[in-house]
Structures are given as structure tokens and as C-alpha cells.
Design a protein around this motif. Structure first.
Motif, PDB file in Angstrom:
ATOM      1  N   ALA A   1       0.832  -1.209   0.000  1.00 51.31           N
ATOM      2  CA  ALA A   1       0.000   0.000   0.000  1.00 51.31           C
ATOM      3  C   ALA A   1       0.867   1.258   0.000  1.00 51.31           C
ATOM      4  N   HIS A   2       2.150   1.103   0.325  1.00 52.06           N
ATOM      5  CA  HIS A   2       3.058   2.245   0.421  1.00 52.06           C
ATOM      6  C   HIS A   2       4.176   2.203  -0.618  1.00 52.06           C
ATOM      7  N   LEU A   3       4.581   0.984  -0.995  1.00 57.64           N
ATOM      8  CA  LEU A   3       5.687   0.829  -1.937  1.00 57.64           C
ATOM      9  C   LEU A   3       5.347  -0.231  -2.976  1.00 57.64           C
ATOM     10  N   ALA A   4       5.510   0.106  -4.240  1.00 62.86           N
ATOM     11  CA  ALA A   4       5.291  -0.836  -5.337  1.00 62.86           C
ATOM     12  C   ALA A   4       6.465  -1.823  -5.387  1.00 62.86           C
ATOM     13  N   PRO A   5       6.289  -2.958  -6.052  1.00 62.10           N
ATOM     14  CA  PRO A   5       7.419  -3.875  -6.190  1.00 62.10           C
ATOM     15  C   PRO A   5       8.641  -3.156  -6.783  1.00 62.10           C
ATOM     16  N   GLY A   6       9.788  -3.421  -6.189  1.00 60.57           N
ATOM     17  CA  GLY A   6      11.029  -2.800  -6.652  1.00 60.57           C
ATOM     18  C   GLY A   6      12.080  -2.803  -5.563  1.00 60.57           C
ATOM     19  N   GLU A   7      13.182  -2.142  -5.848  1.00 61.80           N
ATOM     20  CA  GLU A   7      14.323  -2.050  -4.932  1.00 61.80           C
ATOM     21  C   GLU A   7      14.266  -0.724  -4.199  1.00 61.80           C
ATOM     22  N   TYR A   8      14.475  -0.760  -2.876  1.00 57.48           N
ATOM     23  CA  TYR A   8      14.393   0.459  -2.069  1.00 57.48           C
ATOM     24  C   TYR A   8      15.588   0.600  -1.135  1.00 57.48           C
ATOM     25  N   HIS A   9      16.161   1.790  -1.149  1.00 61.65           N
ATOM     26  CA  HIS A   9      17.226   2.158  -0.223  1.00 61.65           C
ATOM     27  C   HIS A   9      16.594   3.040   0.842  1.00 61.65           C
ATOM     28  N   VAL A  10      16.956   2.802   2.094  1.00 65.08           N
ATOM     29  CA  VAL A  10      16.428   3.610   3.188  1.00 65.08           C
ATOM     30  C   VAL A  10      17.577   4.168   4.015  1.00 65.08           C
ATOM     31  N   ILE A  11      17.296   5.300   4.647  1.00 65.19           N
ATOM     32  CA  ILE A  11      18.282   5.928   5.524  1.00 65.19           C
ATOM     33  C   ILE A  11      17.574   6.488   6.749  1.00 65.19           C
ATOM     34  N   CYS A  12      18.336   6.695   7.793  1.00 63.81           N
ATOM     35  CA  CYS A  12      17.910   7.524   8.912  1.00 63.81           C
ATOM     36  C   CYS A  12      18.579   8.873   8.654  1.00 63.81           C
ATOM     37  N   VAL A  13      17.782   9.918   8.450  1.00 67.02           N
ATOM     38  CA  VAL A  13      18.365  11.219   8.105  1.00 67.02           C
ATOM     39  C   VAL A  13      19.272  11.756   9.216  1.00 67.02           C
ATOM     40  N   TYR A  14      19.080  11.285  10.433  1.00 67.84           N
ATOM     41  CA  TYR A  14      19.891  11.750  11.557  1.00 67.84           C
ATOM     42  C   TYR A  14      21.207  10.992  11.690  1.00 67.84           C
ATOM     43  N   HIS A  15      21.242   9.755  11.201  1.00 70.20           N
ATOM     44  CA  HIS A  15      22.411   8.912  11.454  1.00 70.20           C
ATOM     45  C   HIS A  15      22.968   8.228  10.212  1.00 70.20           C
ATOM     46  N   ALA A  16      22.585   8.682   9.030  1.00 69.68           N
ATOM     47  CA  ALA A  16      23.107   8.076   7.795  1.00 69.68           C
ATOM     48  C   ALA A  16      24.633   8.198   7.740  1.00 69.68           C
ATOM     49  N   TYR A  17      25.172   9.302   8.252  1.00 73.24           N
ATOM     50  CA  TYR A  17      26.625   9.501   8.248  1.00 73.24           C
ATOM     51  C   TYR A  17      27.352   8.454   9.098  1.00 73.24           C
ATOM     52  N   LEU A  18      26.605   7.778   9.974  1.00 73.82           N
ATOM     53  CA  LEU A  18      27.175   6.706  10.797  1.00 73.82           C
ATOM     54  C   LEU A  18      26.914   5.327  10.181  1.00 73.82           C
ATOM     55  N   GLY A  19      26.298   5.316   9.006  1.00 77.18           N
ATOM     56  CA  GLY A  19      26.033   4.043   8.331  1.00 77.18           C
ATOM     57  C   GLY A  19      24.649   3.486   8.578  1.00 77.18           C
ATOM     58  N   MET A  20      23.735   4.304   9.083  1.00 73.87           N
ATOM     59  CA  MET A  20      22.377   3.816   9.336  1.00 73.87           C
ATOM     60  C   MET A  20      21.593   3.879   8.032  1.00 73.87           C
ATOM     61  N   VAL A  21      21.806   2.844   7.226  1.00 75.58           N
ATOM     62  CA  VAL A  21      21.185   2.718   5.913  1.00 75.58           C
ATOM     63  C   VAL A  21      20.654   1.299   5.757  1.00 75.58           C
ATOM     64  N   GLY A  22      19.767   1.116   4.812  1.00 80.36           N
ATOM     65  CA  GLY A  22      19.230  -0.214   4.564  1.00 80.36           C
ATOM     66  C   GLY A  22      18.836  -0.388   3.108  1.00 80.36           C
ATOM     67  N   LEU A  23      18.548  -1.612   2.746  1.00 79.99           N
ATOM     68  CA  LEU A  23      18.135  -1.961   1.395  1.00 79.99           C
ATOM     69  C   LEU A  23      17.204  -3.143   1.477  1.00 79.99           C
ATOM     70  N   PHE A  24      16.113  -3.107   0.701  1.00 87.04           N
ATOM     71  CA  PHE A  24      15.252  -4.275   0.593  1.00 87.04           C
ATOM     72  C   PHE A  24      14.512  -4.220  -0.729  1.00 87.04           C
ATOM     73  N   PHE A  25      13.953  -5.347  -1.104  1.00 90.96           N
ATOM     74  CA  PHE A  25      13.196  -5.471  -2.338  1.00 90.96           C
ATOM     75  C   PHE A  25      11.742  -5.811  -1.978  1.00 90.96           C
ATOM     76  N   VAL A  26      10.822  -5.094  -2.563  1.00 88.98           N
ATOM     77  CA  VAL A  26       9.399  -5.429  -2.407  1.00 88.98           C
ATOM     78  C   VAL A  26       9.045  -6.322  -3.599  1.00 88.98           C
ATOM     79  N   THR A  27       8.442  -7.472  -3.313  1.00 87.62           N
ATOM     80  CA  THR A  27       8.082  -8.423  -4.367  1.00 87.62           C
ATOM     81  C   THR A  27       6.577  -8.624  -4.411  1.00 87.62           C
TER      82      THR A  27
END
Length: 138
Positions: A111-137
Motif C-alpha cells: 500500500a506504500h511501496l510498489a514492487p522494486g528495490e528500495y534504499h532507506v536511511i535515517c536522516v539523523y544517522h546516515a553519516y554513521l552508516g544507518m542505511v538499509g536496502l530491501f526489495f518489495v516483491t
């Protein structure tokens, strides 16, 4: 009486091992520099997919794991840390602050994300490596 206690202790140990063991076949193993063997198991394919934000890190969506999550699954991001965190899906207008002890809950990921590849970050801590990746299928 001693045999009975020994039998009960053995039964308790077996039940604990079975209850704490993880079923399924490992998807890969790795031995680190200390010689510790790390076993990776596949994520469950049903029920809510839970991501934990803690210590400037997103658990369960590590970029190296390339997790695939069905669009029909509920999706939860829990802040189990002491700091304010943020869940921003890069390339979308999704950016949600999550206070300590709170969570973002979507009843259906698709309902929020169509199938595909998504990169996520925490805007407060991305500089510390707070990032993620997942695929919606589908």
C-alpha cells in the motif's frame, strides 16, 4: 529418586534445545577473523516483517542481505534505541520520525511501496552508516 531428577533434567534440556533451535536450512555461513562461525537463515516469509532501529543501525534490512519482502506482508519499523530515528525511503516522499519506544506500522507494505528495490536511511544517522536496502516483491 535420583534417576527421576536426572530424567527430568534431561527432558528439560531437550525441550529447551528444541524450543530455541531455528528451523530451516541456512542460506549461507561465514567464519569471521576470530574463527567464529556465523550462520545466516532465511527470513520468515509470513507474518509482519519487523525492522529494528537501534544504535544507529537498521537490523533486518542490511544492504548485503538483499532481503525480499512480499508486498502483501505487514511492515513494522521499531525504534528500540534511546535516540530519535528516522525511516526515509530514498526517491519517495516517505520520511517518518520514530521516537524511542515507538514504531511505524504499515498493515500492507504494498500500500506504500510498489514492487522494486528500495534504499532507506535515517536522516539523523546516515553519516554513521544507518542505511538499509530491501526489495518489495509481488
Amino acid at each position: 529418586m535420583l534417576k527421576f531428577r536426572h530424567g527430568v533434567a534431561l527432558l528439560v534440556a531437550v525441550v529447551a534445545l528444541v524450543a530455541c533451535s531455528r528451523g530451516g536450512t541456512p542460506i549461507r555461513t561465514h567464519t569471521n577473523a576470530n574463527g567464529d562461525k556465523i550462520v545466516y537463515y532465511p527470513e520468515p516469509s509470513s507474518g509482519p516483517y519487523v525492522v529494528v532501529a537501534v544504535d544507529d543501525h537498521f537490523h533486518d534490512i542490511h544492504p548485503i542481505d538483499r532481503n525480499r519482502i512480499a508486498e502483501s506482508r505487514p511492515f513494522i519499523v521499531k525504534n528500540e534505541g534511546r535516540n530519535l530515528h528516522n525511516f526515509t525511503v530514498v526517491g519517495t516522499d516517505i520520511s517518518v520520525d520514530i521516537a524511542p519506544g515507538h514504531e511505524l506500522v504499515w498493515s500492507r507494505l504494498g500500500a506504500h511501496l510498489a514492487p522494486g528495490e528500495y534504499h532507506v536511511i535515517c536522516v539523523y544517522h546516515a553519516y554513521l552508516g544507518m542505511v538499509g536496502l530491501f526489495f518489495v516483491t509481488k
